[in-house]
Design a protein around this motif. Structure first.
Motif, mmCIF file in Angstrom:
data_model
loop_
_atom_site.group_PDB
_atom_site.id
_atom_site.type_symbol
_atom_site.label_atom_id
_atom_site.label_comp_id
_atom_site.label_asym_id
_atom_site.label_seq_id
_atom_site.Cartn_x
_atom_site.Cartn_y
_atom_site.Cartn_z
ATOM 1 N N LEU A 176 5.223 -3.416 -9.637
ATOM 2 C CA LEU A 176 3.974 -3.617 -8.908
ATOM 3 C C LEU A 176 3.185 -2.323 -8.981
ATOM 4 C CD1 LEU A 176 5.276 -5.512 -5.739
ATOM 5 C CD2 LEU A 176 4.951 -6.334 -8.086
ATOM 6 N N MET A 177 2.045 -2.371 -9.658
ATOM 7 C CA MET A 177 1.256 -1.178 -9.931
ATOM 8 C C MET A 177 0.076 -1.063 -8.967
ATOM 9 S SD MET A 177 2.911 0.024 -12.555
ATOM 10 C CE MET A 177 1.828 1.186 -13.394
ATOM 11 N N SER A 178 -0.345 0.175 -8.719
ATOM 12 C CA SER A 178 -1.531 0.446 -7.910
ATOM 13 C C SER A 178 -2.776 0.452 -8.787
ATOM 14 C CB SER A 178 -1.392 1.800 -7.218
ATOM 15 O OG SER A 178 -1.584 2.850 -8.167
ATOM 16 N N TYR A 207 0.844 -1.193 0.000
ATOM 17 C CA TYR A 207 0.000 0.000 0.000
ATOM 18 C C TYR A 207 0.880 1.244 0.000
ATOM 19 C CZ TYR A 207 -3.341 -3.393 1.939
ATOM 20 O OH TYR A 207 -4.131 -4.500 2.154
ATOM 21 N N ASP A 208 0.348 2.342 -0.525
ATOM 22 C CA ASP A 208 0.994 3.639 -0.329
ATOM 23 C C ASP A 208 0.980 3.936 1.166
ATOM 24 O OD1 ASP A 208 1.164 6.573 0.072
ATOM 25 O OD2 ASP A 208 1.165 6.658 -2.109
ATOM 26 N N PRO A 244 3.334 3.233 -10.094
ATOM 27 C CA PRO A 244 4.241 2.225 -9.534
ATOM 28 C C PRO A 244 4.370 2.320 -8.013
ATOM 29 C CG PRO A 244 5.493 3.962 -10.600
ATOM 30 C CD PRO A 244 4.058 4.250 -10.900
ATOM 31 N N LEU A 245 4.381 1.154 -7.374
ATOM 32 C CA LEU A 245 4.600 1.062 -5.932
ATOM 33 C C LEU A 245 5.990 0.510 -5.630
ATOM 34 C CD1 LEU A 245 1.121 -0.417 -4.947
ATOM 35 C CD2 LEU A 245 1.918 1.911 -4.470
ATOM 36 N N SER A 300 -5.549 3.769 0.635
ATOM 37 C CA SER A 300 -6.530 3.502 -0.408
ATOM 38 C C SER A 300 -5.846 3.282 -1.751
ATOM 39 C CB SER A 300 -7.545 4.649 -0.519
ATOM 40 O OG SER A 300 -6.941 5.820 -1.022
ATOM 41 N N VAL A 301 -4.582 3.685 -1.849
ATOM 42 C CA VAL A 301 -3.757 3.413 -3.025
ATOM 43 C C VAL A 301 -2.987 2.141 -2.722
ATOM 44 C CG1 VAL A 301 -1.928 4.263 -4.540
ATOM 45 C CG2 VAL A 301 -3.572 5.865 -3.532
ATOM 46 N N ARG A 302 -3.354 1.039 -3.400
ATOM 47 C CA ARG A 302 -2.768 -0.243 -3.054
ATOM 48 C C ARG A 302 -2.544 -1.105 -4.290
ATOM 49 N NH1 ARG A 302 -8.050 -1.255 -0.576
ATOM 50 N NH2 ARG A 302 -7.342 0.363 0.855
ATOM 51 N N TYR A 303 -1.777 -2.168 -4.093
ATOM 52 C CA TYR A 303 -1.445 -3.076 -5.188
ATOM 53 C C TYR A 303 -2.683 -3.531 -5.941
ATOM 54 C CZ TYR A 303 -0.206 -7.452 -7.520
ATOM 55 O OH TYR A 303 -0.056 -8.448 -8.442
ATOM 56 N N SER A 304 -2.556 -3.555 -7.259
ATOM 57 C CA SER A 304 -3.620 -4.027 -8.134
ATOM 58 C C SER A 304 -3.064 -5.108 -9.050
ATOM 59 C CB SER A 304 -4.187 -2.880 -8.973
ATOM 60 O OG SER A 304 -5.003 -3.375 -10.024
ATOM 61 N N ALA A 305 -3.569 -6.338 -8.910
ATOM 62 C CA ALA A 305 -3.141 -7.414 -9.800
ATOM 63 C C ALA A 305 -3.498 -7.109 -11.257
ATOM 64 C CB ALA A 305 -3.738 -8.737 -9.348
ATOM 65 N N PRO A 306 -4.726 -6.644 -11.561
ATOM 66 C CA PRO A 306 -5.047 -6.357 -12.967
ATOM 67 C C PRO A 306 -4.147 -5.292 -13.591
ATOM 68 C CG PRO A 306 -7.066 -6.518 -11.680
ATOM 69 C CD PRO A 306 -5.932 -6.518 -10.704
#
Length: 225
Positions: A91-93, A62-63, A98-99, A68-74
């Motif tokens: 690893l994208m949010s 997570y940020d 990028p995270l 609320s800004v967190r890793y997104s698999a899609p």
């Protein structure tokens, strides 16, 4: 939306100083079946070491300033055009930002689609007698609560070291791992991030060789030698 003021709580008491202080690193050994968390600041690296081999490490990020800004698999799969993670994967949010970036990987392939085990999924897959077994969702909820996170903040996670082949027809399965004792991967934080880890307790499929073991987390400061 779930947020929490920065900074986050101190590191776990099981963390100990790195044996080489000049490396400006801090290390924790995460016992089998246990949870772990830390803030990794922008530019720092997190190295995850599979100490005994064939141990799945469930992972959420997570940020650190706005969870609320967190890793997104899609978003991550779309950005790299592949369902597996390896060196160079970002690893994208959910905002498609990028995270963390996977900058080194001694294994070569990590899972983004297998999800986290839970009491419910264990019961469905392996029978009602598994209901009382500890699961990754339990670890995520317990560890996330330290930061004000709850069930609605859990998203599809990464499974480092877990071998989940995907066939051409979309069929997938959890099979024997391709890791080995001492193999590691390293992630660089692209912003201040909060990392949650469940050192997977699953004993009903081969993701942990049916015997969960410890892993090691090492955070190294930006610019460390």
């Amino acid at each position: 939306m779930s947020t929490r003021p920065y900074p986050y709580p101190d590191q776990h008491p099981d963390q100990h100083p790195h044996p080489h202080p000049h490396l400006k690193a801090r290390t924790a050994v995460v016992p089998a079946r246990a949870a772990w968390s830390s803030v990794v600041r922008a530019g720092e690296t997190l190295t995850i070491t599979d100490l005994h081999g064939n141990q799945a490490v469930d992972f959420l990020v997570y940020d650190a300033h706005d969870t609320s800004v967190r890793y997104s698999a899609p978003d991550t799969i779309h950005a790299q055009g592949a369902v597996f993670l390896t060196t160079g994967s970002v690893l994208m949010s959910g905002e498609h930002t990028p995270l963390m970036t996977l900058i080194a990987d001694e294994v070569g392939r990590h899972d983004t689609v297998g999800g986290a085990c839970s009491k419910e999924s264990n019961t469905l897959r392996y029978g009602h007698h598994t209901w009382s077994q500890h699961a990754c969702v339990d670890n995520f909820l317990t560890e996330g609560a330290r930061y004000g996170l709850g069930k609605r903040d859990l998203v599809s996670n990464i499974n480092w070291y877990m071998n989940v082949p995907v066939e051409k027809d979309g069929t997938l399965g959890i099979v024997d791992g391709i890791s080995a004792p001492g193999l590691a991967l390293t992630l660089r934080a692209e912003r201040d991030v909060l990392v949650l880890v469940s050192n997977c307790p699953q004993i009903n499929n081969p993701c942990n060789g049916f015997e969960p073991t410890a892993v090691e987390m090492t955070i190294t400061e930006a610019g460390a030698a």
